[in-house]
Design a protein around this motif. Sequence first.
Motif, PDB file in Angstrom:
ATOM      1  N   ASN A 210       0.961  -1.185  -0.076  1.00  0.00           N
ATOM      2  CA  ASN A 210      -0.001   0.003   0.150  1.00  0.00           C
ATOM      3  C   ASN A 210       0.849   1.200   0.117  1.00  0.00           C
ATOM      4  N   ARG A 211       1.990   1.252  -0.738  1.00  0.00           N
ATOM      5  CA  ARG A 211       2.629   2.366  -0.881  1.00  0.00           C
ATOM      6  C   ARG A 211       3.573   2.269  -2.211  1.00  0.00           C
ATOM      7  N   PHE A 212       4.234   3.409  -2.596  1.00  0.00           N
ATOM      8  CA  PHE A 212       5.225   3.271  -3.803  1.00  0.00           C
ATOM      9  C   PHE A 212       6.524   2.460  -3.598  1.00  0.00           C
ATOM     10  N   MET A 213       6.937   2.032  -4.488  1.00  0.00           N
ATOM     11  CA  MET A 213       8.144   1.215  -4.462  1.00  0.00           C
ATOM     12  C   MET A 213       8.912   1.537  -5.566  1.00  0.00           C
ATOM     13  N   ALA A 214      10.347   1.540  -5.267  1.00  0.00           N
ATOM     14  CA  ALA A 214      11.314   1.874  -6.455  1.00  0.00           C
ATOM     15  C   ALA A 214      11.233   0.906  -7.348  1.00  0.00           C
ATOM     16  N   VAL A 215      11.085   1.157  -8.663  1.00  0.00           N
ATOM     17  CA  VAL A 215      11.098   0.060  -9.883  1.00  0.00           C
ATOM     18  C   VAL A 215      12.441  -0.745  -9.856  1.00  0.00           C
ATOM     19  N   HIS A 216      13.691   0.206 -10.034  1.00  0.00           N
ATOM     20  CA  HIS A 216      14.722  -0.381  -9.956  1.00  0.00           C
ATOM     21  C   HIS A 216      15.452  -0.355  -8.569  1.00  0.00           C
TER      22      HIS A 216
ATOM     23  N   ILE B 240       9.966   9.502   0.111  1.00  0.00           N
ATOM     24  CA  ILE B 240       8.882   8.906  -0.707  1.00  0.00           C
ATOM     25  C   ILE B 240       8.370   7.534  -0.755  1.00  0.00           C
ATOM     26  N   LEU B 241       9.514   7.024  -0.409  1.00  0.00           N
ATOM     27  CA  LEU B 241       9.330   5.254  -0.515  1.00  0.00           C
ATOM     28  C   LEU B 241       9.026   5.085   1.045  1.00  0.00           C
ATOM     29  N   GLY B 242       8.894   5.908   1.984  1.00  0.00           N
ATOM     30  CA  GLY B 242       8.389   5.528   3.409  1.00  0.00           C
ATOM     31  C   GLY B 242       9.445   5.544   4.477  1.00  0.00           C
ATOM     32  N   PHE B 243      10.746   5.916   4.209  1.00  0.00           N
ATOM     33  CA  PHE B 243      11.897   5.809   4.909  1.00  0.00           C
ATOM     34  C   PHE B 243      11.861   6.866   6.070  1.00  0.00           C
ATOM     35  N   SER B 244      11.792   6.960   7.358  1.00  0.00           N
ATOM     36  CA  SER B 244      12.070   8.099   8.244  1.00  0.00           C
ATOM     37  C   SER B 244      13.526   8.428   8.145  1.00  0.00           C
ATOM     38  N   ASP B 245      13.592   9.784   8.623  1.00  0.00           N
ATOM     39  CA  ASP B 245      15.299  10.080   8.946  1.00  0.00           C
ATOM     40  C   ASP B 245      15.836   9.242   9.715  1.00  0.00           C
TER      41      ASP B 245
END
Length: 369
Positions: free
Chosen positions: A229-235, A289-294
């Motif tokens: 339920n989120r965006f993932m990196a294609v490569h 954007i990929l959901g990683f916090s700092d």
Amino acid sequence: RDEDLRADRQPEFTQVDIETSFLNMDEIRALMEELIRTVFKEAIDVDLVDPFPVMLYDDAMAMYGSDKPDTRFGLKIVNCSDLFASSQFKVFTDALAIKIGPIRGSVRAINAKGLAGNLSRKDLDACVEYAKTLGAKGLCWMTWQKGGEIKSSFAKFLTEEDVSNIKARMDFEEGDTLFFAADKDYVVFNTLGGLRLMLADKFNLVDKNSYDILWITEFPMFEWSEEENRFMAVHHPFTAPMNEDLELCVASPDKARAKAYDLVINGQEAGGGSIRIHSREIQKKMFNILGFSDEDIQRKFGFFVDAFNYGAPPHGGLAFGLDRLVMLLCKDDSIRDVIAFPKVQTASCLMSDAPSKVDQKQLDELEIS
């Protein structure tokens, strides 16, 4: 490589990895074209087209259902969604109503030109079953036998106007068979893309002595994951976005394009590469954007992002799968034929009996428990 063994891949492989600084995408591709043209000429005396054709990712998916299209034969995919917008066929209208995040549904088809006489009802049913192995819930067909009537698996939902529109859109004539898939776009692409390859193999539609080579460019930066339920990196999250799409990465991630490129030979990915991010700020934005916090970024990639503090040049490159390239040069269908000690289905080597047990002394030396 943590993937299933297939005809064109092994758990171990040789990679020729080129990394450059200060070259842009066009310069890297030009350099690689010169290399590959030289290899083909000197190894098997084949002159490749100059320059290599370029196809956008979106066009490759829309026409061939694959980001590594085999362009040696036709059977191109055609979008028929608008023809069935007011259809009484629920399978089609349900597909057209799909809206999950950026994911949409469609109805698309391929025309197996002139193959109606070669496709029995049993063959058509086998195509439907094959489509299910590719992720489809089913497959619809229309066939027009020479000198005969048009038959269809969804005939009762078709009006005369529908048939007329299909004829015009699909160049549907006597002797042709059409296959329709209706679902989420990625399911439709995978289904019809796989089906066209199966039909080409079954009916020998491919000139095995030819080489079709092209670049696929402008891959998407992100894709929506229904599972996560989120965006993932294609490569991977280190690929740089196109300069003009930097703002889209935040505003409309599904529309952002990457500075990525693959070299495709006869429907096989022979090499792939990208321009990498060299800005700490842009890299942080991609991670966010990929959901990683700092905290996640620092914990998982701290060494990497910290290196940006010391300056990184613009950089990018491309990696060739050497074994697969040799397989293509040899006009072989199996990568195992060009590897000295290929693995079998269990990922073991019958010649060297690897992997096998090691001595406790060896484990102690490496401090492995």
